[in-house]
Scaffold this active site. Structure first.
Site, PDB file in Angstrom:
ATOM      1  CG  ASP A 320      -4.231  12.096  24.358  1.00  0.00           C
ATOM      2  OD1 ASP A 320      -3.569  13.141  24.422  1.00  0.00           O
ATOM      3  OD2 ASP A 320      -4.653  11.628  23.281  1.00  0.00           O
ATOM      4  CG  HIS A 374      -1.747  13.417  21.666  1.00  0.00           C
ATOM      5  ND1 HIS A 374      -2.750  14.288  22.025  1.00  0.00           N
ATOM      6  CD2 HIS A 374      -1.478  13.663  20.351  1.00  0.00           C
ATOM      7  CE1 HIS A 374      -3.090  15.037  20.978  1.00  0.00           C
ATOM      8  NE2 HIS A 374      -2.331  14.683  19.955  1.00  0.00           N
ATOM      9  CD  GLU A 445      -3.344  16.837  16.905  1.00  0.00           C
ATOM     10  OE1 GLU A 445      -4.096  17.636  16.342  1.00  0.00           O
ATOM     11  OE2 GLU A 445      -3.432  16.591  18.134  1.00  0.00           O
TER      12      GLU A 445
END
Length: 664
Positions: A320, A374, A445
């Protein structure tokens, strides 16, 4: 004169010999005394040391079955005319079958139980498939090792083991081969004594139809388990169409066996019949190892518990924006620039070890590198190597403008080197985990404002679509020009743009269970995996870990919340749309979790998900009420995890466990 000298020498020799003999006798007093101990004398020492057993002995209580409920009664050993009944023996013989997850179909067990030792357990294989035979031997070895741990004689001191004249044998197989499990999680060294009602317990595993060992969503996981008892020999026959079903049968067999602390032996049923198969094909757990690092042993421990609960997908969110712990063969710079430390990394051998271990438990390892968002730390070396900016907005502030949480970072969608690196990473993952029909591309996201700083003249939604389609094309190349049947992405506002073909893409829905996207994705023809934040996010409920931005999700998701969540029922899906639901997955993001908390954040809540996805029991109770028999079964399952070294969270006060039904 010479005679006198000879006499003195003889006397000195005799005196020296006497001193030597007396010295030897003196120093061996303790050995002689130890060797004179009887088993009856040793037993108090064994029992005393067993105070450290995972489940303490309850010698002052006995239990009786009353209306399918175990009732606790004070036990006076001196004045009692009946043998004490342990809680677990009462629980396993009182009421409905005590298996987790509950079988989906027919399940019958007799009230007659038999005592035996792990040394009585033998294996008989009935399959024409050589590789299936090897894998079944390994799975059987796990069963034997876990039964040895459950039998608890490892708490005896070493001298007691010697006096009992026993050693740890290899698990026995009727084809004469031993069943090794190198580096097994549950291995232990201890003694046992043979007694009880059985001379042998034969486990016969039959797999005839399929020799398939590669994971896919069409694996047949059904099995049938039957037992028969004759002439002090118990035969357990597990028949399945594939290795995967047979392995689930072994998990069920393990739960048909329990350790009785009064008898100091294992117990099981004289006869049983179970037909079983899962309701959902995808039953997963996601662990994030980027925000905190987790050792290989911790991951293997988690996978072993998953196998007992019949979960079949370990979704390893390995990188991430916070860290990049995977050491890539082609691009080691990613870990050099992205790992927290040299010791907090995963080598190819580490990943291979986890994957091989997981196979024995019927668990597929799915590695994910989240992209394009990420992706920050670890991606900041491209310019130095002449590859340009591989990622944008890395560690940019104020972070809340450019990402969901700090630190920021989002891959550069217009740098071909970025796609080549992803392709090489996909190649490595596929080589480490083997052939698969499902792969996770990430897609979570994405922040369009990050990209807008660099590509403000571009259709940003279209840019996201292009990125995912190019990544998918690179995945196909990495997979030998064969496109995986199912490619998973996280849900977002972008997944409803319909630019991803619904014939291949699966959407993992993490948003709220009442959000409109749940209906829209199904209406748009996508298959889905549910991971709703309001039910199956296990990191929620511990407060916010940062001073700015939105607070952490709350409240805490109890095991009852996890268990009662049936989105396919709440959404009233018709038969067509229900088929689009591949299953579900619990997610543990680790902003506030490290290895010391892993077990109790996961268990037994993940077990609640396991039963929901395996048998999906009908529930006529109120929405927030879990039936008492479910409390009873999950409490026993939680204790089984504790016996195997899993530090599972407590469900309720121990009084409630000892007195089923009184606290509900």
């Amino acid at each position: 004169m010479s005679l006198a000298v000879s006499l003195r020498r003889a006397l000195l020799l005799l005196l020296s010999g006497a001193v030597f003999i007396l010295t030897v006798l003196y120093w061996n007093q303790g050995v002689i005394k130890t060797q004179s101990y009887s088993e009856a004398q040793l037993r108090p020492h064994i029992q005393k040391d067993r105070s450290s057993a995972p489940i303490p002995y309850e010698k002052s209580w006995t239990y009786k079955c009353d209306n399918d409920r175990c009732v606790r009664v004070n036990y006076n050993k001196n004045g009692a005319n009946v043998k004490r009944v342990s809680f677990i023996s009462c629980s396993m013989t009182c009421g409905d079958i005590n298996i987790w997850p509950h079988p989906t179909s027919k399940s019958l067990v007799s009230g007659h139980t038999l005592r035996f030792s792990v040394e009585d357990v033998q294996l008989r294989l009935d399959t024409p498939h050589r590789e299936v035979r090897k894998r079944l031997k390994l799975a059987f070895d796990v069963l034997v090792r876990q039964l040895r741990q459950i039998q608890q004689l490892e708490y005896a001191p070493p001298h007691a083991e010697e006096m009992l004249s026993v050693s740890e044998p290899a698990s026995k197989s009727t084809d004469g081969a031993e069943s090794p499990l190198a580096g097994g999680l549950f291995s232990s060294t201890f003694g046992s004594h043979r007694s009880g009602d059985l001379d042998s317990l034969h486990v016969k595993l039959s797999v005839h139809e399929s020799g398939e060992l590669d994971f896919n969503l069409d694996n047949d996981e059904s099995y049938e388990l039957t037992t028969s008892f004759e002439h002090r020999r118990l035969t357990v026959h597990i028949s399945a169409k594939s290795f995967f079903g047979a392995r689930h049968g072994l998990a069920t067999l393990q739960q048909l066996i329990w350790y009785d602390d009064e008898e100091r032996l294992l117990c099981t049923y004289a006869s049983s019949l179970i037909n079983d198969a899962p309701k959902f094909r995808y039953r997963g757990l996601m662990l994030d190892t980027s925000r905190h690092f987790f050792s290989v042993d911790a991951i293997k421990r988690t996978i072993a518990a998953m196998g007992l609960a019949k979960l079949n997908r370990f979704h390893w969110h390995i990188t991430d924006a916070q860290s990049f712990p995977y050491i890539s063969r082609h691009y080691p710079e990613l870990a050099e620039h992205g790992a927290y430390s040299d010791s907090e990394t995963y080598s190819e051998q580490d990943v291979r070890e986890v994957n091989e271990y997981a196979k024995i438990f019927g668990v597929q390892v799915l590695l994910e590198i989240d992209a394009p968002a990420h992706a920050g730390n670890g991606w900041d070396w491209g310019s130095k190597r002449g590859l340009g900016e591989l990622s944008l907005c890395i560690n940019q502030q104020p972070w809340s403008f450019y990402c969901g949480e700090p630190p920021c970072g989002q891959l550069n969608p217009k740098n071909n080197h970025t796609y080549l690196i992803l392709q090489r990473l996909y190649e490595e993952f596929l080589q480490l985990t083997g052939p698969t029909d499902i792969f996770h591309l990430g897609g979570d996201e994405v922040n369009l404002d990050c990209w807008a700083q660099y590509f403000n003249d571009t259709d940003l939604r279209g840019l996201w679509c292009d990125f995912m389609l190019q990544s998918n094309a690179r995945l196909k190349v990495a997979n030998g020009n064969v496109a995986p049947k199912h490619v998973v992405v996280w849900s977002s506002a972008l997944t409803n743009t319909k630019c991803l073909p619904n014939s291949q893409f699966v959407v993992q829905v993490w948003g709220g269970s009442t959000w409109q996207e749940n209906y829209d994705l199904l209406d748009n023809g996508y298959n889905v995996i549910f991971s709703h934040v309001d039910a199956w996010y296990l990191d929620c409920g511990f407060g916010s870990w940062r001073a700015t931005g939105d607070a952490a999700c709350s409240p805490y998701r109890t095991w009852q919340n996890v268990y009662k969540h049936r989105p396919w029922e709440r959404m009233r899906l018709d038969k067509k749309r229900r088929k689009q639901v591949l299953g579900g997955e619990a997610c543990l993001w680790t902003e506030q979790v490290d290895e010391g908390q892993l077990d109790n954040r996961l268990w037994p809540r993940v077990a609640a998900l396991a039963e929901r996805l395996w048998s999906d029991p009908n529930d006529d109770h109120d929405f927030d009420v879990v039936p008492p028999e479910v409390f009873r079964r999950i409490s026993v399952f939680r204790n089984r995890l504790v016996e195997l070294g899993i530090k599972a969270e407590a469900l309720f006060p121990k009084y409630c466990a000892q007195n089923p039904g009184e606290c509900i």
